[in-house]
Design a protein around this motif. Structure first.
Motif, PDB file in Angstrom:
ATOM      1  N   ILE A  18       0.809  -1.262   0.056  1.00  0.00           N
ATOM      2  CA  ILE A  18      -0.083   0.082  -0.023  1.00  0.00           C
ATOM      3  C   ILE A  18       0.743   1.366   0.027  1.00  0.00           C
ATOM      4  O   ILE A  18       0.345   2.154  -0.518  1.00  0.00           O
ATOM      5  CB  ILE A  18      -1.083   0.056   1.191  1.00  0.00           C
ATOM      6  N   ASP A  22       1.153   1.722  -6.896  1.00  0.00           N
ATOM      7  CA  ASP A  22      -0.077   1.385  -7.164  1.00  0.00           C
ATOM      8  C   ASP A  22      -0.921   1.267  -6.178  1.00  0.00           C
ATOM      9  O   ASP A  22      -1.958   1.556  -6.037  1.00  0.00           O
ATOM     10  CB  ASP A  22      -0.009  -0.011  -7.835  1.00  0.00           C
ATOM     11  N   GLY A  23      -0.228   0.757  -4.870  1.00  0.00           N
ATOM     12  CA  GLY A  23      -1.023   0.631  -3.579  1.00  0.00           C
ATOM     13  C   GLY A  23      -1.619   1.821  -3.194  1.00  0.00           C
ATOM     14  O   GLY A  23      -2.661   1.880  -2.626  1.00  0.00           O
ATOM     15  N   THR A  44      10.032  -0.359   8.689  1.00  0.00           N
ATOM     16  CA  THR A  44      11.337   0.253   8.024  1.00  0.00           C
ATOM     17  C   THR A  44      11.905   1.118   8.955  1.00  0.00           C
ATOM     18  O   THR A  44      11.211   1.790   9.957  1.00  0.00           O
ATOM     19  CB  THR A  44      10.880   1.149   6.789  1.00  0.00           C
ATOM     20  N   SER A  48       7.837   5.339   5.551  1.00  0.00           N
ATOM     21  CA  SER A  48       7.656   4.694   4.259  1.00  0.00           C
ATOM     22  C   SER A  48       6.274   5.201   3.614  1.00  0.00           C
ATOM     23  O   SER A  48       5.619   4.667   2.600  1.00  0.00           O
ATOM     24  CB  SER A  48       7.994   3.290   4.063  1.00  0.00           C
ATOM     25  N   GLY A  68       3.263  -5.899   8.845  1.00  0.00           N
ATOM     26  CA  GLY A  68       3.732  -7.364   8.257  1.00  0.00           C
ATOM     27  C   GLY A  68       4.609  -7.711   7.102  1.00  0.00           C
ATOM     28  O   GLY A  68       4.914  -6.358   6.626  1.00  0.00           O
ATOM     29  N   LEU A  91      -0.135  -6.301  -4.087  1.00  0.00           N
ATOM     30  CA  LEU A  91       0.694  -5.583  -4.805  1.00  0.00           C
ATOM     31  C   LEU A  91       2.274  -5.618  -4.286  1.00  0.00           C
ATOM     32  O   LEU A  91       3.144  -4.964  -4.936  1.00  0.00           O
ATOM     33  CB  LEU A  91       0.375  -4.139  -4.892  1.00  0.00           C
ATOM     34  N   GLN A  94       9.550  -6.932  -4.072  1.00  0.00           N
ATOM     35  CA  GLN A  94      10.664  -6.317  -4.452  1.00  0.00           C
ATOM     36  C   GLN A  94      10.551  -6.075  -5.980  1.00  0.00           C
ATOM     37  O   GLN A  94      10.683  -7.080  -6.871  1.00  0.00           O
ATOM     38  CB  GLN A  94      11.934  -7.253  -4.395  1.00  0.00           C
ATOM     39  N   ALA A 136      -0.613  -9.120  -8.606  1.00  0.00           N
ATOM     40  CA  ALA A 136       0.283  -8.180  -9.682  1.00  0.00           C
ATOM     41  C   ALA A 136       1.075  -8.932 -10.333  1.00  0.00           C
ATOM     42  O   ALA A 136       2.304  -8.814  -9.971  1.00  0.00           O
ATOM     43  CB  ALA A 136       0.676  -7.024  -8.588  1.00  0.00           C
ATOM     44  N   SER A 138       3.247  -9.329 -14.253  1.00  0.00           N
ATOM     45  CA  SER A 138       3.716  -8.339 -14.960  1.00  0.00           C
ATOM     46  C   SER A 138       4.253  -8.711 -16.262  1.00  0.00           C
ATOM     47  O   SER A 138       4.380 -10.119 -16.833  1.00  0.00           O
ATOM     48  CB  SER A 138       5.116  -8.072 -14.169  1.00  0.00           C
ATOM     49  N   LYS A 166       7.830 -13.575 -10.799  1.00  0.00           N
ATOM     50  CA  LYS A 166       6.463 -13.189 -11.119  1.00  0.00           C
ATOM     51  C   LYS A 166       5.781 -14.380 -11.834  1.00  0.00           C
ATOM     52  O   LYS A 166       4.491 -14.686 -11.918  1.00  0.00           O
ATOM     53  CB  LYS A 166       6.581 -12.119 -11.967  1.00  0.00           C
ATOM     54  N   HIS A 192       3.582   0.988 -15.886  1.00  0.00           N
ATOM     55  CA  HIS A 192       2.810   2.044 -15.718  1.00  0.00           C
ATOM     56  C   HIS A 192       3.377   2.977 -14.700  1.00  0.00           C
ATOM     57  O   HIS A 192       4.029   2.444 -13.590  1.00  0.00           O
ATOM     58  CB  HIS A 192       1.369   1.873 -15.081  1.00  0.00           C
ATOM     59  N   ARG A 197       5.531   7.584  -9.018  1.00  0.00           N
ATOM     60  CA  ARG A 197       6.541   6.389  -9.593  1.00  0.00           C
ATOM     61  C   ARG A 197       7.797   6.396  -8.604  1.00  0.00           C
ATOM     62  O   ARG A 197       8.436   7.534  -8.329  1.00  0.00           O
ATOM     63  CB  ARG A 197       7.003   6.438 -10.895  1.00  0.00           C
TER      64      ARG A 197
HETATM   65  P1  NAP Z   1       6.562  -0.200  -5.807  1.00  0.00           P
HETATM   66  O1  NAP Z   1       6.318   1.320  -5.713  1.00  0.00           O
HETATM   67  O2  NAP Z   1       7.871  -0.712  -5.928  1.00  0.00           O
HETATM   68  O3  NAP Z   1       5.805  -0.887  -4.442  1.00  0.00           O
HETATM   69  C1  NAP Z   1       6.152  -1.731  -3.929  1.00  0.00           C
HETATM   70  C2  NAP Z   1       5.341  -2.184  -2.458  1.00  0.00           C
HETATM   71  O4  NAP Z   1       5.703  -3.445  -2.067  1.00  0.00           O
HETATM   72  C3  NAP Z   1       6.090  -1.221  -1.564  1.00  0.00           C
HETATM   73  O5  NAP Z   1       4.733  -0.807  -0.864  1.00  0.00           O
HETATM   74  C4  NAP Z   1       6.752  -1.917  -0.644  1.00  0.00           C
HETATM   75  O6  NAP Z   1       6.999  -1.221   0.802  1.00  0.00           O
HETATM   76  C5  NAP Z   1       6.248  -3.384  -0.461  1.00  0.00           C
HETATM   77  N1  NAP Z   1       7.076  -4.239  -0.300  1.00  0.00           N
HETATM   78  C6  NAP Z   1       8.328  -4.420  -0.747  1.00  0.00           C
HETATM   79  N2  NAP Z   1       8.844  -5.560   0.066  1.00  0.00           N
HETATM   80  C7  NAP Z   1       8.152  -6.167   0.839  1.00  0.00           C
HETATM   81  C8  NAP Z   1       8.215  -7.118   1.686  1.00  0.00           C
HETATM   82  N3  NAP Z   1       8.996  -7.966   1.823  1.00  0.00           N
HETATM   83  N4  NAP Z   1       6.917  -7.377   2.593  1.00  0.00           N
HETATM   84  C9  NAP Z   1       5.872  -6.327   2.439  1.00  0.00           C
HETATM   85  N5  NAP Z   1       5.663  -5.586   1.551  1.00  0.00           N
HETATM   86  C10 NAP Z   1       6.929  -5.240   0.578  1.00  0.00           C
HETATM   87  O7  NAP Z   1       5.925  -1.088  -6.967  1.00  0.00           O
HETATM   88  P2  NAP Z   1       4.439  -0.565  -7.746  1.00  0.00           P
HETATM   89  O8  NAP Z   1       5.131  -0.159  -8.956  1.00  0.00           O
HETATM   90  O9  NAP Z   1       3.599   0.047  -6.985  1.00  0.00           O
HETATM   91  O10 NAP Z   1       4.092  -2.204  -8.238  1.00  0.00           O
HETATM   92  C11 NAP Z   1       3.022  -2.738  -7.674  1.00  0.00           C
HETATM   93  C12 NAP Z   1       2.978  -4.225  -7.992  1.00  0.00           C
HETATM   94  O11 NAP Z   1       2.861  -4.381  -9.263  1.00  0.00           O
HETATM   95  C13 NAP Z   1       4.495  -4.926  -7.808  1.00  0.00           C
HETATM   96  O12 NAP Z   1       3.950  -6.105  -7.484  1.00  0.00           O
HETATM   97  C14 NAP Z   1       5.090  -4.944  -9.148  1.00  0.00           C
HETATM   98  O13 NAP Z   1       6.200  -6.022  -9.061  1.00  0.00           O
HETATM   99  C15 NAP Z   1       3.954  -5.052  -9.822  1.00  0.00           C
HETATM  100  N6  NAP Z   1       3.921  -4.576 -11.282  1.00  0.00           N
HETATM  101  C16 NAP Z   1       4.213  -3.175 -11.428  1.00  0.00           C
HETATM  102  C17 NAP Z   1       4.413  -2.451 -12.594  1.00  0.00           C
HETATM  103  C18 NAP Z   1       4.658  -1.087 -12.964  1.00  0.00           C
HETATM  104  O14 NAP Z   1       5.101  -0.917 -13.917  1.00  0.00           O
HETATM  105  N7  NAP Z   1       4.540  -0.433 -11.936  1.00  0.00           N
HETATM  106  C19 NAP Z   1       4.090  -3.518 -13.710  1.00  0.00           C
HETATM  107  C20 NAP Z   1       3.740  -4.625 -13.712  1.00  0.00           C
HETATM  108  C21 NAP Z   1       3.648  -5.215 -12.251  1.00  0.00           C
HETATM  109  P3  NAP Z   1       8.025  -0.221   1.162  1.00  0.00           P
HETATM  110  O15 NAP Z   1       7.144   1.059   0.877  1.00  0.00           O
HETATM  111  O16 NAP Z   1       8.309  -0.402   2.518  1.00  0.00           O
HETATM  112  O17 NAP Z   1       9.102  -0.407   0.054  1.00  0.00           O
END
Ligand code: NAP
Ligand code: F7E
Length: 339
Positions: A18, A22-23, A44, A48, A68, A91, A94, A136, A138, A166, A192, A197
């Motif tokens: 969250i 995206d979250g 953290t 965050s 969690g 969502l 890493q 989620a 990819s 993935k 996206h 971002r």
């Molecule tokens: P993001 O901004 O990198 O956010 C990732 C989230 O996951 C953050 O809230 C992060 O928390 C959390 N996280 C990381 N490690 C964790 C752990 N061990 N336990 C619990 N939470 C953890 O990613 P996003 O761009 O929003 O993407 C959301 C999802 O869609 C991801 O699964 C990504 O792989 C997938 N995806 C993204 C895209 C894209 O273009 N954006 C495209 C396809 C798929 P912190 O804030 O603490 O780091």
């Protein structure tokens, strides 16, 4: 609109990730729709929650957070017990492809096994109440794709530890649907972007650096492979597709994309053009930013999502670049003013 709010008023949603791009948008969307929104956040050492700060006002918080970690089964089970969600939007990840080459085991644990841990806990919860699960997935799973554009039937050819993880999570989601009857859907989302971002992804790295260069706060921008082609959409449009997937009669897997592709160089040129800057003067290629194996060309065919979900992208490539540049120019102005 009122009918929709009433229908969803008692629904609880849990969002992993969250605090991410995206979250945070999905939390905005679900709060707007009247959901009781819960989020899982990891511990953290520094704050965050910047992207969801507006939902956490101390006197009137609009969402509930639970601590969690996707690496910790016990905490996942506890978060599900505390939140008892009707809809789980998974969502958390890493999510950085380049980092996954230097942290492959950690990436596999969080992305692949983390999804399995959550699916197992969701199956247990589904014994006592209705639960729907969004994973989620990819476009990175297509990797060095043999077919262009890519759709739900295109074979996967992952090119990084992130993409391999993935692919595992994608199949595990389908397996939980088939083996245990869980309402579980995969959104195969192409890249996206948005002003929210992460700053290490190439689009935001470019718009933020260009805005700072424009205001004299930075001189150079170092980049890797400018020839890679990506299908870039706007994150706000894409979180709507996630929600739509969980409102269907039956679960399924959907490509969410724009069906347009652009090189990193085109994104760079458009950004610098908007700011009247010359990339030749400021951009330096750094070999260490190239990946051990690259995904050369992604372009998604979203016709299944359009047909079944009534979804299509609303924001064009040039609109996306413009809105990111404008947001980063605002940020750079505040920085220049000492804010
Ligand atoms: P993001 O901004 O990198 O956010 C990732 C989230 O996951 C953050 O809230 C992060 O928390 C959390 N996280 C990381 N490690 C964790 C752990 N061990 N336990 C619990 N939470 C953890 O990613 P996003 O761009 O929003 O993407 C959301 C999802 O869609 C991801 O699964 C990504 O792989 C997938 N995806 C993204 C895209 C894209 O273009 N954006 C495209 C396809 C798929 P912190 O804030 O603490 O780091
Ligand atoms: O790279 C090239 C790089 O890191 C895009 C994640 O959300 O989308 C994202 O993964 C391209 C690549 O995104 C730099 O080599 C050049 O070809 O912005 P990115 P990504 O790897 O496509 C997918 C769909 C996800 O699922 C992921 O979670 O840009 N590139 N120079 C660079 N990339 C970065 N990061 N930094 C550079 O300096």
């Amino acid at each position: 609109m009122t009918a929709l709010k009433t229908a969803t008023a008692s629904k609880r949603a849990l969002i992993t990730g969250i605090t991410g791009q995206d979250g945070s948008y999905l939390a905005d969307l679900l709060v707007e729709k009247g959901y009781d929104v819960h989020g899982m956040v990891r511990r953290t050492s520094s704050v965050s929650t910047q992207r969801i700060e507006h939902l956490l006002a101390w006197n009137q918080p609009k969402i509930t957070l639970h601590t969690g970690d996707l690496g910790d089964t016990t905490s996942i089970q506890r978060v599900l017990k505390e939140s008892q969600p009707h809809e789980i939007y998974h969502l958390g990840a890493q999510s950085h492809v380049h980092h996954s080459f230097t942290q492959p085991l950690y990436t596999a644990d969080v992305v692949a096994l983390g999804t399995l841990r959550l699916l197992e806990a969701a199956v247990q919860l589904a014994k006592t109440q209705e639960v729907r699960f969004y994973n989620a997935a990819s476009s990175e799973m297509f990797g060095d794709a043999t077919l262009v554009p890519q759709n739900e039937a295109t074979p996967f050819n992952p090119r990084s530890p992130y993409a391999c993880a993935k692919v595992f999570a994608y199949h595990q989601t389908i397996n939980h649907r088939e083996a245990y009857g869980l309402f579980a859907s995969n959104g195969i989302l192409f890249n996206h972007e948005s002003p929210r971002r992460g700053e290490q992804f190439v689009t935001r790295k470019i718009t933020l650096a260009a805005a700072r260069i424009k205001l004299g706060l930075q001189e150079k921008l170092e980049l890797g492979n400018l020839d890679a082609q990506r299908d870039w959409g706007y994150a706000w449009d894409y979180v709507n597709a996630m929600w739509l997937m969980l409102q269907q009669k039956s679960p399924g897997d959907y490509v969410v994309a724009t069906n347009e592709t652009h090189t990193v160089r085109e994104f760079l040129d458009e950004t610098f053009r908007l700011l009247d800057l010359d990339p030749e003067k400021h951009v330096k290629i750094n070999q260490s930013l190239f990946r051990p194996s690259e995904v050369p060309l992604l372009k998604g065919d979203y016709s299944k999502a359009e047909k079944d979900l009534g979804w299509k992208p609303k924001t064009t490539f040039t609109q996306l670049v413009k809105l990111m540049v404008e947001a980063d120019l605002d940020l750079a102005r505040k920085e220049a003013a000492g804010g």
